[in-house]
Design an enzyme around this catalytic site. Structure first.
Site, short mmCIF file in Angstrom:
data_model
loop_
_atom_site.label_atom_id
_atom_site.label_comp_id
_atom_site.label_asym_id
_atom_site.label_seq_id
_atom_site.Cartn_x
_atom_site.Cartn_y
_atom_site.Cartn_z
N CYS A 48 0.84 -1.26 0.11
CA CYS A 48 -0.10 0.03 0.14
C CYS A 48 0.98 1.11 -0.09
O CYS A 48 1.80 1.32 0.74
CB CYS A 48 -1.15 0.21 1.10
SG CYS A 48 -1.73 1.30 1.53
N CYS A 51 0.60 3.06 3.37
CA CYS A 51 0.80 2.63 4.66
C CYS A 51 1.77 1.49 4.58
O CYS A 51 2.42 1.04 5.87
CB CYS A 51 -0.27 2.35 5.50
SG CYS A 51 -1.01 0.81 4.98
N CYS A 97 -7.24 -1.17 1.21
CA CYS A 97 -6.38 -1.61 2.22
C CYS A 97 -7.01 -1.80 3.43
O CYS A 97 -7.65 -0.62 4.24
CB CYS A 97 -5.14 -0.49 2.23
SG CYS A 97 -4.05 -0.83 3.39
N CYS A 100 -5.23 0.94 6.28
CA CYS A 100 -5.45 2.27 6.34
C CYS A 100 -6.67 2.72 5.59
O CYS A 100 -7.06 3.87 5.77
CB CYS A 100 -4.11 3.10 5.77
SG CYS A 100 -4.10 2.99 4.05
N CYS A 120 -8.47 -5.38 -10.09
CA CYS A 120 -8.02 -4.40 -10.92
C CYS A 120 -7.56 -3.43 -10.08
O CYS A 120 -8.42 -2.72 -9.65
CB CYS A 120 -9.16 -4.01 -11.67
SG CYS A 120 -8.71 -3.03 -13.04
ZN LIG Z 1 -2.69 1.03 3.40
#
Ligand SMILES: [Zn+2]
Length: 131
Positions: A48, A51, A97, A100, A120
């Site tokens: 991510c 984060c 995610c 976060c 995707c």
């Molecule tokens: Zn994240």
């Protein structure tokens, strides 16, 4: 459900680039064939961008022809959050995610084996790191 990482919108705005903020926090979508990872075959783990939570392994990446990085499964089901998205009059399933809450992209039921799923994902929401 409480997230591991909670920040105010002002904090996110400062930490992310405008393009990252637009996708991750405002659920934007980068134009196809413009992101840095859609054709990438580099080995590693896609994390991510907001984060650092590990999201997708390059081994599960496949060429979907859509212009966005596509994966058939996340590193772990707990690392992503799946949510029904009814915006713009379409029925899509949003991928976020789990740590976060960053918007990553969408998941579609037309992927390859073994899962039959196509995650995707926007390049701008990802950061590839070598193992
Ligand atoms: Zn994240």
């Amino acid at each position: 459900m409480a997230r591991k990482i909670q920040k105010t919108e002002d904090e996110w705005k400062k930490e992310l680039s405008p393009a990252e903020y637009q996708v991750c926090r405002q659920k934007g979508t980068e134009p196809p064939f413009t992101g840095k990872y859609y054709a990438s075959k580099e080995p590693g783990v896609y994390k991510c961008v907001a984060c650092g939570n590990p999201l997708f392994d390059s081994k599960t990446k496949f060429e979907s022809g859509t212009g966005w990085p596509s994966f058939y499964q996340p590193v772990s089901p707990e690392n992503v959050e799946i949510d029904e998205d009814h915006s713009y009059g379409m029925r899509r399933t949003e991928v976020m995610c789990n740590a976060c809450g960053a918007h990553l992209g969408h998941v579609f039921p037309d992927g390859p084996k073994p899962t039959g799923l196509r995650y995707c994902i926007n390049s701008v929401a990802l950061k590839l790191e070598d193992k």
